[in-house]
Design an enzyme around this catalytic site. Structure first.
Site, short mmCIF file in Angstrom:
data_model
loop_
_atom_site.label_atom_id
_atom_site.label_comp_id
_atom_site.label_asym_id
_atom_site.label_seq_id
_atom_site.Cartn_x
_atom_site.Cartn_y
_atom_site.Cartn_z
N GLU A 199 -70.10 -32.32 31.86
CA GLU A 199 -69.47 -32.20 33.18
C GLU A 199 -69.22 -33.57 33.82
OE1 GLU A 199 -68.38 -29.44 33.66
OE2 GLU A 199 -69.75 -27.89 33.00
N HIS A 243 -75.46 -30.78 39.76
CA HIS A 243 -74.99 -29.44 39.38
C HIS A 243 -76.16 -28.65 38.81
CE1 HIS A 243 -72.87 -26.21 37.38
NE2 HIS A 243 -73.23 -26.64 36.19
N HIS A 262 -77.73 -24.18 38.21
CA HIS A 262 -77.41 -22.76 38.10
C HIS A 262 -78.41 -21.94 38.93
CE1 HIS A 262 -75.82 -23.86 33.77
NE2 HIS A 262 -75.03 -24.34 34.71
N GLU A 312 -81.34 -22.32 60.15
CA GLU A 312 -81.02 -23.74 60.02
C GLU A 312 -79.89 -24.06 59.03
OE1 GLU A 312 -84.71 -25.96 59.85
OE2 GLU A 312 -85.39 -24.86 61.60
N HIS A 348 -71.07 -19.18 37.67
CA HIS A 348 -71.60 -20.30 36.88
C HIS A 348 -72.71 -21.05 37.63
CE1 HIS A 348 -70.82 -23.93 34.04
NE2 HIS A 348 -71.91 -24.16 34.74
P1 13P Z 1 -74.50 -30.37 29.80
O1 13P Z 1 -75.70 -30.05 28.90
O2 13P Z 1 -73.35 -30.92 29.03
O3 13P Z 1 -74.91 -31.22 30.97
O4 13P Z 1 -73.97 -28.98 30.39
C1 13P Z 1 -74.79 -28.15 31.14
C2 13P Z 1 -74.05 -27.36 32.13
O5 13P Z 1 -74.62 -26.90 33.11
C3 13P Z 1 -72.58 -27.15 31.95
O6 13P Z 1 -71.99 -26.66 33.11
ZN ZN Z 2 -73.40 -25.55 34.40
#
Ligand code: 13P
Ligand code: ZN
Length: 270
Positions: free
Chosen positions: A116, A139, A141, A169, A210
């Site tokens: 990413e 980033h 999940h 808040e 995602h």
């Molecule tokens: P990477 O292992 O390449 O960082 O990918 C993980 C991920 O969350 C892809 O969206």
């Molecule tokens: Zn991801």
């Protein structure tokens, strides 16, 4: 030269990845972080003339020419970063208008930065244009935010308002709200460009089905943003199927704005 494993940025990166894994936001290799470093602080720990490898990035980001980033590796597990930082993390410097990354430290098993990387670098450029003090793109999940994208409209005003209503808040922590991208193929320049566009107006960008992107001035700030939005989503997922008897009204949101000196995203409150 000082030991890089004692550098405050390294210690904080290791703590953050470990903590994110503990929160359940980064299963397997899920998630990635990039932290922009000042050249002067890198030079305390590394010979910046010693380029170990050059890696093509596949995109251009002229605004980031010469910038240094500590970044997680592709395919690497957040839970393992603390045990082998030099394998799971890398420090790169961008050159050729962002088209090349010079590896200065890390990725010791021959690995490279996250898949990413386009979304990270393009988001850095977008956030720096809005806030020159921005240093982090993160980033992950997070479970409840991800769940929410299956059952809630992805319309940004509605999505933001729902999150704001879940904890008092929220509007104080992310007055700029949450921007949302529909499902797109990850790891591409296209999702990178779309994410960066969304980063121009908010520090949180949801990738439907995602995960989530957060940006901030340091790792704590980006983490705290994600933590707050995820907490709100958790409350939503606990109550979404129940009749809503009470809520935080728009009048109360305006009280919060006045008391905390923040301004909710234009047009998002009645
Ligand atoms: P990477 O292992 O390449 O960082 O990918 C993980 C991920 O969350 C892809 O969206
Ligand atoms: Zn991801």
């Amino acid at each position: 030269m000082k030991d890089i494993l004692t550098a405050p940025f390294m210690v904080e990166m290791i703590r953050t990845t470990t903590n994110m894994y503990a929160h359940g936001w980064d299963e397997r290799n899920g998630g990635n972080i990039s932290l922009m470093l000042d050249e002067a602080e890198v030079m305390e720990y590394l010979d910046t003339d010693n380029v170990l490898r050059t890696i093509p990035t596949g995109f251009s980001a002229p605004a980031l020419e010469g910038k240094y980033f500590l970044v997680t590796g592709t395919g690497k597990y957040f839970k393992n970063v603390a045990y082998d930082p030099a394998k799971n993390l890398g420090i790169v410097r961008l050159k050729d208008g962002g088209e090349t990354a010079e590896l200065l430290w890390g990725f010791t098993d021959g690995g490279k930065f996250t898949s990413e990387f386009p979304a990270h670098m393009m988001s850095h450029a977008a956030r720096l244009a809005v806030d020159p003090a921005n240093r982090v793109v993160m980033h992950c999940h997070p479970t409840n935010l991800l769940a929410m994208t299956y059952v809630h409209t992805l319309e940004e005003r509605e999505f933001t308002r729902t999150l704001w209503q879940m904890c008092t808040e929220c509007i104080v922590v992310f007055p700029d709200g949450v921007n949302v991208l529909p499902w797109m193929l990850c790891g591409t320049n296209k999702i990178g460009e779309a994410t960066a566009e969304k980063m121009k107006t908010a520090r949180l960008v949801v990738w439907a089905q995602h995960g989530l992107y957060g940006a901030g001035r340091d790792l704590d700030e980006a983490f705290g943003l994600i933590e707050t939005a995820e907490k709100a989503a958790e409350i939503y997922m606990k109550i979404a199927h129940l009749p809503r008897v009470n809520t935080i009204t728009d009048a109360q949101m305006h009280e919060l704005e006045a008391h905390f000196g923040v301004k909710g995203r234009e047009g998002y409150l009645d």
